[in-house]
Design an enzyme around this catalytic site. Structure first.
Site, PDB file in Angstrom:
ATOM      1  N   HIS C  78     -35.234  -5.066  30.794  1.00 23.82           N
ATOM      2  CA  HIS C  78     -36.183  -5.806  30.731  1.00 23.82           C
ATOM      3  C   HIS C  78     -36.850  -5.967  29.210  1.00 23.82           C
ATOM      4  CE1 HIS C  78     -40.193  -7.886  31.302  1.00 23.82           C
ATOM      5  NE2 HIS C  78     -40.846  -6.777  30.840  1.00 23.82           N
ATOM      6  N   ASP C 107     -31.373 -31.157   7.076  1.00 21.44           N
ATOM      7  CA  ASP C 107     -30.862 -30.365   7.940  1.00 21.44           C
ATOM      8  C   ASP C 107     -31.147 -28.804   7.301  1.00 21.44           C
ATOM      9  OD1 ASP C 107     -28.894 -28.665   9.728  1.00 21.44           O
ATOM     10  OD2 ASP C 107     -27.783 -30.405   9.794  1.00 21.44           O
ATOM     11  N   TRP C 142     -35.676   0.266  25.879  1.00 23.76           N
ATOM     12  CA  TRP C 142     -34.950  -0.591  24.769  1.00 23.76           C
ATOM     13  C   TRP C 142     -35.184   0.187  23.296  1.00 23.76           C
ATOM     14  CZ3 TRP C 142     -37.053  -2.866  20.347  1.00 23.76           C
ATOM     15  CH2 TRP C 142     -38.567  -2.705  20.138  1.00 23.76           C
ATOM     16  N   SER C 170     -26.672 -12.193  14.060  1.00 23.46           N
ATOM     17  CA  SER C 170     -27.005 -13.501  14.328  1.00 23.46           C
ATOM     18  C   SER C 170     -28.341 -14.009  13.631  1.00 23.46           C
ATOM     19  CB  SER C 170     -27.334 -13.750  15.826  1.00 23.46           C
ATOM     20  OG  SER C 170     -27.949 -14.619  16.236  1.00 23.46           O
ATOM     21  N   SER C 171     -29.300 -12.755  13.921  1.00 23.67           N
ATOM     22  CA  SER C 171     -30.664 -12.743  13.258  1.00 23.67           C
ATOM     23  C   SER C 171     -30.511 -12.787  11.810  1.00 23.67           C
ATOM     24  CB  SER C 171     -31.578 -11.657  13.719  1.00 23.67           C
ATOM     25  OG  SER C 171     -31.957 -11.785  15.286  1.00 23.67           O
ATOM     26  N   HIS C 253     -41.235  -1.709  13.800  1.00 25.26           N
ATOM     27  CA  HIS C 253     -42.316  -2.338  13.740  1.00 25.26           C
ATOM     28  C   HIS C 253     -42.641  -3.647  12.771  1.00 25.26           C
ATOM     29  CE1 HIS C 253     -46.499  -2.235  14.657  1.00 25.26           C
ATOM     30  NE2 HIS C 253     -46.964  -3.128  13.820  1.00 25.26           N
ATOM     31  N   GLU C 255     -40.341  -5.751  13.346  1.00 23.10           N
ATOM     32  CA  GLU C 255     -39.661  -6.421  14.567  1.00 23.10           C
ATOM     33  C   GLU C 255     -41.009  -7.022  15.334  1.00 23.10           C
ATOM     34  OE1 GLU C 255     -36.934  -7.374  15.698  1.00 23.10           O
ATOM     35  OE2 GLU C 255     -37.308  -8.075  17.672  1.00 23.10           O
ATOM     36  N   TYR C 257     -43.806  -7.802  14.215  1.00 22.58           N
ATOM     37  CA  TYR C 257     -44.409  -9.162  13.640  1.00 22.58           C
ATOM     38  C   TYR C 257     -43.318 -10.053  13.678  1.00 22.58           C
ATOM     39  CZ  TYR C 257     -47.755  -5.436  12.496  1.00 22.58           C
ATOM     40  OH  TYR C 257     -48.693  -4.637  12.437  1.00 22.58           O
ATOM     41  N   SER C 268     -51.663 -22.114  14.674  1.00 24.47           N
ATOM     42  CA  SER C 268     -52.207 -22.702  13.345  1.00 24.47           C
ATOM     43  C   SER C 268     -51.937 -24.261  13.381  1.00 24.47           C
ATOM     44  CB  SER C 268     -51.903 -21.901  12.437  1.00 24.47           C
ATOM     45  OG  SER C 268     -52.078 -20.480  12.363  1.00 24.47           O
ATOM     46  N   HIS C 302     -46.447   5.254  13.177  1.00 22.93           N
ATOM     47  CA  HIS C 302     -47.728   5.314  14.133  1.00 22.93           C
ATOM     48  C   HIS C 302     -47.053   5.151  15.619  1.00 22.93           C
ATOM     49  CE1 HIS C 302     -48.191   0.626  13.958  1.00 22.93           C
ATOM     50  NE2 HIS C 302     -47.568   1.097  14.849  1.00 22.93           N
ATOM     51  N   HIS C 303     -45.741   5.177  15.838  1.00 20.40           N
ATOM     52  CA  HIS C 303     -45.245   5.078  16.974  1.00 20.40           C
ATOM     53  C   HIS C 303     -44.520   6.533  17.147  1.00 20.40           C
ATOM     54  CE1 HIS C 303     -44.317   0.796  17.631  1.00 20.40           C
ATOM     55  NE2 HIS C 303     -44.615   0.674  16.144  1.00 20.40           N
ATOM     56  N   THR C 328     -55.120  -9.363  10.396  1.00 23.73           N
ATOM     57  CA  THR C 328     -55.232  -9.960  11.651  1.00 23.73           C
ATOM     58  C   THR C 328     -56.475 -10.360  12.155  1.00 23.73           C
ATOM     59  OG1 THR C 328     -53.448  -8.133  12.019  1.00 23.73           O
ATOM     60  CG2 THR C 328     -54.141  -9.470  13.970  1.00 23.73           C
ATOM     61  N   LYS C 331     -57.393 -13.831  10.735  1.00 21.58           N
ATOM     62  CA  LYS C 331     -56.879 -14.859  11.278  1.00 21.58           C
ATOM     63  C   LYS C 331     -57.727 -15.440  12.390  1.00 21.58           C
ATOM     64  CE  LYS C 331     -51.915 -14.351  10.608  1.00 21.58           C
ATOM     65  NZ  LYS C 331     -51.569 -15.636  10.002  1.00 21.58           N
ATOM     66  N   ARG C 450     -45.801   5.885  31.222  1.00 19.44           N
ATOM     67  CA  ARG C 450     -44.972   4.726  31.278  1.00 19.44           C
ATOM     68  C   ARG C 450     -43.508   5.230  31.579  1.00 19.44           C
ATOM     69  NH1 ARG C 450     -43.364   2.670  25.047  1.00 19.44           N
ATOM     70  NH2 ARG C 450     -42.007   0.948  25.803  1.00 19.44           N
TER      71      ARG C 450
END
Lengths: 270, 355, 558
Positions: C78, C107, C142, C170-171, C253, C255, C257, C268, C302-303, C328, C331, C450
């Site tokens: 998931h 293009d 994950w 790919s990314s 982290h 990731e 964002y 926006s 912080h993880h 943040t 925004k 969790r």
């Protein structure tokens, strides 16, 4: 493709298709599937998938390169009417930071593992000296001097000296492949002495780092070979050598990484 | 104009009311035996401090949440287009406002950070005279060793009230995480590396222990209990355990004793009990000679051959309703001689006569 | 999807054959391929989530054959599917389709590389899903924490590692392509400060892709070596299990964002159009995206507050995490202020964008709790964290995605969906979402861990309630699917600029011609000049046809 090779006046009918990406993209997947089959124990399937994957990647790459060459010769760009000057070089300059972070992560792992492991530099309890042979010095000389020859090759191309350019590019290639050969020889010697990727933590990170770098050198050398072969068909001219610029930035980068490798994991200065 | 000032006043009043309400929780858990519905029991000394952080941040964030939501709803009602084709104003922003709403959150964050750092110092400051318990996590059980007395226990940790206790936490196989929600402590158990944490219980009772790092199929069964009792009760428990261990040891034959060593070394009791209770695997109490029903409905009598097979190839015949997750123990882990000792020990736990 | 899609308006409505699709190098087709593929995996990931919720509602039983082993596989897939095969590719799709149009390019910079990125996505996704066929799904979460990912038997971890490796290539290729496109292919007058904010967000996202993914590449390669070459990087007596976590979160982290910044960009874009007012604080929003991206590289630990990393590192990482909250917050305030004195039109994209702001706000605020180390120690690896990142990634990213889809679908296909169905989709999703995820905050604080296949009886009622919420959400997605079917079959012609928007993509026909702009447009002002005194403009001026009209009013002359 057929459209792309038509005359330059017809550029508004650009091709918006190319057969090659799907071959490479799915080919890489097929190769990886081969690996899964091996781990599952389906060896014949594994070989089939790996070979099919490799074949389709090679087929795709050749087609891709052929198209790029044709477009260069006919001075048209795939899909894009304007010729964005040196856009390939921009691409390379954006890609290099990604490579810096790749090697950076592995170097960081090296330092973390060194701090974490007592007797880091030993192999099966014996102090390990990777500088025992002359090969690392020989490799350093090869790679560093090849950066200079490539730089001057570029310089002569800019001044229209095609023959000198080809000569220097050829020397660069020879030096590059000497490096790869030297490293392969070094690996064989180490393995003979019982220093392998699983003999110690130092061995693990040593082979991971130098192996990753070796792959990059091989890739860069193949890239330069493509340019070298193309230079005999005169597609590189005085003011149109974006591909060479990109390749040379890459080559210099690989060279700088080697200098760090030499200082950190061979000479242990840092 | 006057009307809108009035409206702004009433909105600000409401916001203040809400944040005041949230602040009420702040400092409330100083009373002993608190049972706030928002938090698990505050059973350790630091849990009060941690809860105070929670209530403080809850107050601040609630204020900003309601502020933004009020503004959104207010704007949505007030500035909705009434007929097609209406345009807003051509207004691009306000430097002063940008500065204000950059600095205000920054200042609030700094205050929260300083307050948190102070409490973190308290958490990191391990008392020198603390009692030591070695905690080992293993798939899927917690082992406890009371360093001063040499007593061991599984799943259940006994601790005395009002006494600082240091836990040296380690794992045998993969990463686990030792979490007692009522104590607000959590520390990952790393393989082959010790980490410490500490607590001082302030309430007696039983509190759950949970594993808080995904460690495999039995992760959610890796539970335990902390029993906080008075110092005399605790001392009595230690004494009892010591005697029990001696008595058990004396009752065993030499071979069974060697078998027990092997079992403890291999960590079998992580999944199998000797007192009849059910863990991940079947209990050994009265196992020998019993007839078990397998997954496919067939029956098998537990004899030497079956136990041998279940050690060498555990997933060949799995007893019904147990997961097929037992690792294989080949001859390099347990020799044939050792298996004989293990059998001797299992047999010593009592046999069942079956037809 | 192929139905009626025109390759090139100026040369008649040539219908695309299947060859045109699989060999395409055109950014618009590739964008649609990305979005379609990603949406398929959204459904896959959603079904996996519903299965998890069923198991949790029936705690203590193996309902539907979901044992605790299977449950671990469900959570792993998931998370992986939703992150790597839904949100990342769908944003790649948006960036592909929209960014070249927005900056006035024909293009992407490297069209063939672009196609390669897409086919690598397919390869990577097939590898990731291959466990269903080969037997052996990944079960280490994950995050693939070592050493469990190394010791876990079967080929599950291998499928994950190889899959994520290919998706990573790919990314990275995609990221390089986006950056070069934005750097080099902007049309005349499209300065950085005239770029639409979605382009800004895409640029920062692409930079994060290029810089963050290599750390993941290294981490999972070393896991692979540990599994198959006998090394002991993260496992065994000498292994350093924390090194894996450091490498993973150095990627992980940024990731986060990568997953949220494009949604910021989409919102926006939408707010000014439907508030008929320029975005409030253009530069503040643009620069805050950039600073979120930059600070994002300094918060990873912080993880790991409970992981056993050196205690002295915790305060610096707490502070940097608090700092990332500032841009943040800026925004959120700017978006809210954009509504002030606008004229709001509540079409589906606007409703979804407002839902985004509300839910993302909650996700952002719960992040402050998690930044505070003492409280994080208590709720680390609990449902509080699960609630937090679903408010950010579902309430944020996915609400942003649907806002963007409803905004740009008319441009992509030239057809209009049903606004009423889109709003029904919104309200059901919004209600189901909050039913599912809001109680998780409290459950986590009270001690619900969790990644547990079974919970104690004290959490039974709350789990049942959350499962009902999840099914409400699942139901809502059926409305979306029906809406799409309706749009492709019976949807009315949308027109070139149904929202009367001012950004460049709306000045072309719907769908846009193959090479977008016959002659490159010249930009003379910012992208959001709404609310000018001479009133609203008529939408739908001819575009891409090549006639020379000077429309200074629109700020574009061609």
């Amino acid at each position: 493709m057929s459209m792309a090779t038509e005359h330059a006046e017809e550029v508004q009918h650009h091709s918006h298709t190319s057969r090659w990406p799907i071959w490479i993209g799915l080919g890489i997947g097929a190769g990886m599937f081969g690996f899964l089959f091996f781990t599952k124990g389906y060896t014949p399937f594994g070989w089939t998938a790996v070979l099919a994957g490799a074949a389709s990647i090679i087929y795709g790459l050749f087609g891709w390169v052929r198209d790029m060459t044709r477009e260069d010769i006919h001075e048209i760009k795939h899909n894009v009417k304007e010729d964005f000057k040196n856009i390939g070089l921009t691409g390379m300059l954006v890609f290099i930071p990604s490579e810096i972070f790749l090697f950076g992560s592995l170097f960081a792992s090296y330092f973390a593992l060194r701090a974490h492991t007592p007797d880091f530099y030993t192999n099966h309890g014996e102090a390990m000296n990777v500088l025992a042979s002359i090969i690392p010095y020989f490799n350093t000389i090869c790679l560093v001097s090849s950066s200079f020859t490539l730089h001057f090759a570029e310089h002569f191309l800019k001044h229209g000296k095609q023959k000198t350019f080809q000569l220097l590019l050829g020397i660069t290639l020879v030096l590059g492949f000497l490096f790869v050969g030297g490293q392969a020889y070094e690996y064989l010697e180490f393995i003979k002495d019982g220093f392998t990727i699983k003999s110690s933590i130092y061995g693990s990170i040593f082979f991971s780092l130098t192996g990753l770098h070796g792959l990059h050198v091989t890739g860069g050398a193949l890239f330069l070979t493509y340019i070298f072969a193309g230079s005999f068909r005169s597609q590189l001219s005085k003011d149109k050598h974006s591909v060479l610029l990109a390749a040379s930035v890459y080559w210099h980068f690989v060279d700088v990484v080697w200098i760090f490798l030499m200082m950190i994991i061979y000479l242990r200065w840092i | 104009m006057a009307q809108s000032t009035k409206r702004i006043k009433s909105i600000s009043f409401f916001l203040l009311l809400i944040s005041f309400f949230c602040l009420l929780g702040f400092g409330q858990s100083n009373q002993p035996q608190t049972s706030s519905p928002l938090m698990p029991p505050a059973a350790s000394t630091i849990s009060i401090d941690v809860d105070n952080i929670y209530y403080l941040i809850l107050a601040v964030t609630s204020f900003f949440f309601f502020l933004v939501v009020f503004l959104l709803i207010y704007f949505i009602i007030k500035y909705r287009a009434k007929k097609p084709g209406e345009e807003g104003i051509n207004f691009h922003g306000h430097m002063g406002l940008e500065i204000v709403w950059t600095i205000v959150p920054a200042v609030i964050f700094i205050i929260i950070a300083i307050y948190s750092a102070e409490i973190l110092q308290k958490i990191d400051n391990v008392p020198a005279d603390a009692m030591v318990i070695n905690v080992t996590g293993e798939q899927f059980i917690w082992h406890f060793e009371y360093a001063a007395d040499g007593v061991k226990s599984d799943k259940i940790m006994h601790v005395p009230l009002n006494k600082p206790i240091v836990l040296n936490i380690e794992a045998k196989d993969v990463i686990h995480s030792f979490w007692v929600p009522a104590f607000r402590i959590k520390q990952d158990a790393l393989p082959h590396e010790q980490r410490e944490t500490w607590f001082q219980a302030r309430l007696t009772g039983e509190f759950p222990i949970r594993c808080a790092e995904l460690c495999g199929p039995g992760h959610s069964q890796m539970l335990g209990t902390v029993i906080v009792e008075t110092e005399t009760q605790f001392a009595a428990w230690i004494q009892e355990e010591k005697e029990k261990a001696n008595a058990q040891e004396n009752a065993l034959s030499d071979s069974a004793k060697r078998g027990l060593d092997v079992i403890q070394h291999q960590g079998c009791m992580g999944c199998h009990t000797i007192d009849g209770s059910k863990l991940v695997g079947p209990t050994w109490l009265g196992l020998y000679g019993k007839t078990e029903t397998l997954d496919d409905g067939s029956q098998v009598k537990v004899d030497e051959a079956y136990i041998l097979e279940s050690i060498r190839d555990p997933n060949a015949k799995v007893v019904n309703a147990f997961p097929a997750i037992m690792p294989t123990f080949g001859p390099e882990k347990i020799s044939d001689d050792q298996i004989k000792d293990v059998l001797e020990y299992i047999e010593s736990l009592g046999t069942t006569k079956s037809k | 999807m192929q139905q009626g899609y025109a390759l090139d308006n100026s040369h008649g409505h040539h219908k695309l054959t299947w060859r045109d699709w699989i060999f395409t190098t055109n950014h618009k087709q590739i964008g649609i391929l990305y979005i379609g593929t990603a949406f398929f995996f959204f459904l896959v990931g959603g079904v996996l989530a519903l299965l998890m919720r069923v198991k949790l509602a029936a705690t203590g039983t193996d309902i539907l054959g979901i044992t605790s082993e299977k449950y671990n596989e469900l959570i792993t897939l998931h998370g992986t599917v939703m992150i790597f095969m839904w949100v990342m590719p769908v944003f790649s799709g948006f960036i592909n389709f929209i960014v070249p149009l927005m900056i006035g390019a024909k293009d992407m910079a490297f069209p063939r590389l672009n196609a390669l990125s897409y086919w690598l996505l397919i390869s990577g996704s097939l590898l990731m899903m291959s466990g269903f066929v080969l037997g052996g799904l990944p079960d280490a979460g994950w995050t693939m924490y070592a050493p469990w990912s190394i010791l876990s038997p079967g080929i599950g971890s291998d499928t994950w590692i190889l899959g994520v490796q290919v998706l990573g290539f790919s990314s990275i290729f995609g990221g390089v392509n986006f950056i070069v496109t934005i750097l080099r292919m902007r049309t005349t007058g499209m300065t950085f400060h005239r770029m639409p904010l979605f382009v800004w967000a895409s640029f920062v996202t692409a930079a994060l892709l290029v810089l963050a993914i290599p750390a993941l590449t290294v981490a999972v390669f070393l896991v692979m070596f540990d599994r198959h070459l006998g090394t002991t990087f993260f496992s065994g007596a000498g292994g350093d299990a924390l090194l894996y976590q450091n490498l993973f979160w150095f990627f992980g982290h940024p990731e986060v964002y990568i997953l949220i910044l494009p949604a910021f960009g989409i919102v926006s874009e939408i707010l000014p159009v439907f508030a008929r007012k320029p975005i409030f604080g253009y530069k503040a929003i643009a620069y805050s995206s950039a600073s979120i991206g930059a600070i994002g590289f300094f918060v990873w630990a912080h993880h790991m507050f409970t992981s056993g990393m050196p205690a002295s590192f915790r305060i610096p990482f707490m502070v940097s995490t608090m700092i990332v909250g500032v841009p943040t917050a800026v925004k959120i305030f700017n978006w809210t202020a954009t509504l002030w004195r606008g004229k709001l039109y509540f079409k589906a994209p606007m409703v979804w964008a407002l839902g985004f702001i509300t839910l993302f706000l909650i996700g952002g605020l719960s992040g402050i709790f998690l930044a505070s180390v003492p409280f994080d120690i208590h709720v680390q690896d609990t449902y509080f964290v699960v609630a937090h990142f679903h408010y950010v990634l579902f309430g944020g990213a996915i609400f942003g995605i649907f806002a963007g889809l409803y905004f740009w679908l008319p441009k992509m296909f030239g057809k209009m969906y049903s606004d009423r169905m889109a709003k029904a989709h919104f309200w059901l999703t919004f209600i189901g979402f909050n039913m599912t995820f809001f109680p998780m905050h409290q459950a986590g604080v009270l001690g619900m861990a969790r990644r547990y296949a079974d919970h104690g009886p004290e959490f039974s009622d709350i789990n049942l309630f959350m499962t009902i919420g999840a099914f409400v959400m699942g139901l809502a997605q059926l409305i979306f699917i029906w809406n799409m079917v309706w749009m492709f079959r019976k949807g009315p012609v949308a027109g070139d600029n149904p929202w009367n928007s001012k950004t460049l993509e709306w000045q072309l026909s719907s769908p846009p011609p193959a090479e977008n702009f016959e002659t490159p447009p010249v930009i003379t002002e910012g992208p959001y000049e709404y609310g000018l005194p001479y009133g609203p403009r008529v939408a739908g001026a001819a575009a891409g046809g090549g006639e020379q009209d000077h429309d200074f009013d629109r700020g574009i002359s061609r």
